[in-house]
Scaffold this active site. Sequence first.
Site, PDB file in Angstrom:
ATOM      1  N   SER A  68       0.814  -1.216   0.000  1.00  0.00           N
ATOM      2  CA  SER A  68       0.000   0.000   0.000  1.00  0.00           C
ATOM      3  C   SER A  68       0.845   1.263   0.000  1.00  0.00           C
ATOM      4  CB  SER A  68      -0.947  -0.008   1.202  1.00  0.00           C
ATOM      5  OG  SER A  68      -1.843  -1.091   1.117  1.00  0.00           O
ATOM      6  N   ASP A 160       2.351 -10.908   5.566  1.00  0.00           N
ATOM      7  CA  ASP A 160       2.969 -10.733   4.250  1.00  0.00           C
ATOM      8  C   ASP A 160       3.757 -11.980   3.860  1.00  0.00           C
ATOM      9  OD1 ASP A 160       2.027  -8.074   3.960  1.00  0.00           O
ATOM     10  OD2 ASP A 160       3.608  -7.384   5.304  1.00  0.00           O
ATOM     11  N   ARG A 197      -1.224  -0.021  14.125  1.00  0.00           N
ATOM     12  CA  ARG A 197      -1.177   1.365  13.644  1.00  0.00           C
ATOM     13  C   ARG A 197      -2.507   2.081  13.848  1.00  0.00           C
ATOM     14  NH1 ARG A 197      -1.083  -0.052   7.168  1.00  0.00           N
ATOM     15  NH2 ARG A 197      -3.198  -0.872   7.063  1.00  0.00           N
ATOM     16  N   LYS A 341      -6.274   3.001   6.230  1.00  0.00           N
ATOM     17  CA  LYS A 341      -5.628   3.464   4.996  1.00  0.00           C
ATOM     18  C   LYS A 341      -5.561   4.989   4.894  1.00  0.00           C
ATOM     19  CE  LYS A 341      -5.024  -0.736   3.515  1.00  0.00           C
ATOM     20  NZ  LYS A 341      -3.684  -1.333   3.290  1.00  0.00           N
TER      21      LYS A 341
END
EC number: 5.4.2.12
Length: 519
Positions: A68, A160, A197, A341
């Site tokens: 991202s 990931d 986050r 995001k």
Amino acid sequence: MTQADNQNPKPMVLIILDGFGESDETTHNAIKEANTPTLDKLFRHYPHTLLEASGRAVGLPDGQMGNSEVGHLHIGGGRKVPQDLTRIDAAIASGEFYENPALIEALEKAKALNKAVHILGLLSPGGVHSRDNQIAALVELAHRCGIKKIYLHAILDGRDTPPKSALLSIEKITDQFHAYGNGKIASLIGRYYAMDRDKRWDRTEKAYDLLTQGTAQFHAPTAKEGLMLAYEQGNTDEFVSPTSIHRHNETPITIEDGDVVVFMNFRADRARQLTYAFLDDHFTAFNRQVRPKLSAFVTLTAYAKDIHAAVAFPPLELHNTLGEYLSARGYRQLRIAETEKYAHVTYFLNGGQEAPFNGEDRLLIPSPKVATYDLQPEMSAVEMTNKLVEIIQNDDYDLIVCNFANPDMVGHTGDETATREAIQVIDDCLKRIITALQSVGGEALITADHGNAEKMFDEKTNQPHTAHTSNLVPLIYVGREAQFCKEVGALDDVAPTLLYLMGLEKPREMTGRNLITLK
């Protein structure tokens, strides 16, 4: 049609479907399996093409999946941007890494005081937030500098990377420590805790207390045994509980006064909260029972302007990004996303610029407070769409950039059913947005920053696929009659294409190309 002939639509909406890749595979493809009448109609009736979103096309090594941060940098930058992963790997290959002033200075302080060097970082080959070879390079550098106590506090991935894949990285770094004889893995913890986050500070607190006090739910004599213990508890790498690595008759290894800390994540967004806990003098998110007075705290890259730490690899400055270019010409723009995001449509889309440009408004829609997003696959998409439709109808902005987090964030859970539901929610939202746009004469470009939701199972590992992919992503234009060029483009072509549709020449700094011609 040239820019001079082009009438500026208002508003132009850039819709980024985060983690929405293209694949011909239909099995375990949540996008293909979902019921998507709106997307089906868009692909049937509007011009569309495909874009590269991984590897060299976005400044990464060949074959490296996109992410991202990288995706939004290229969408907003309109040029190829060498990524930190590539820069740091190149420095290791050339030997420059082993002469890095910020790292050398910190290590020399530890040596002079005979104190420990603590390495924090995501121990993973994923290449999205970190890479294990770079952690190994720092261990080697510390050994070269004569450091006697080198401790790795390993954050584990499984997001990931395949969900249970940490053992190989653990074994490699353990072998390196054994060869040098001056260090060890001191703790394990899943990224779910250490790399939050979204201001879920209770998770960050668990990581901080593990590092500073040795507070741990589990203890094990070796990192391998600690990992196996976590697996026995039913946890995958991402969710490994705080685990201190020491023998039964020994005390935990913690970060103490005078020690040096190096945080080896190169991506900032998920490293900030833990870093603030160590460095912020006015920190109030939780009670720090211990706050070590460190000789040095080094971050591999710059995490934020208000984080006062030495930086090993300072950022490359980008000028005349999409947002800056439009701002200088008096255009009004809005960035809207939910929490997960929000940084991507603001900080990263603006090329690492923290503050908004003149004429740029920002709207944050809070992400739902759930443990994992398979529990609420709609996330905050409907709330965001409600606001977006209202804003479109008010006709206040020339450009609106929005991000739908669902395909990526739900895709990361590996839950295929939930991800399919997430895609269907997005499809409903797109219908409402397009309807609102067409009612006021606006237009849309719909794209993605990388793939994810189109691959939900990994046949090779026989595990759910929770990582990004290297697949192409779509670019759809909903507006006037137009035709895309035949060649596959890349994410850095989005901004030049958008500017063309808004009747503007691209700035000279943008090396991407316009991919569309109006008829």
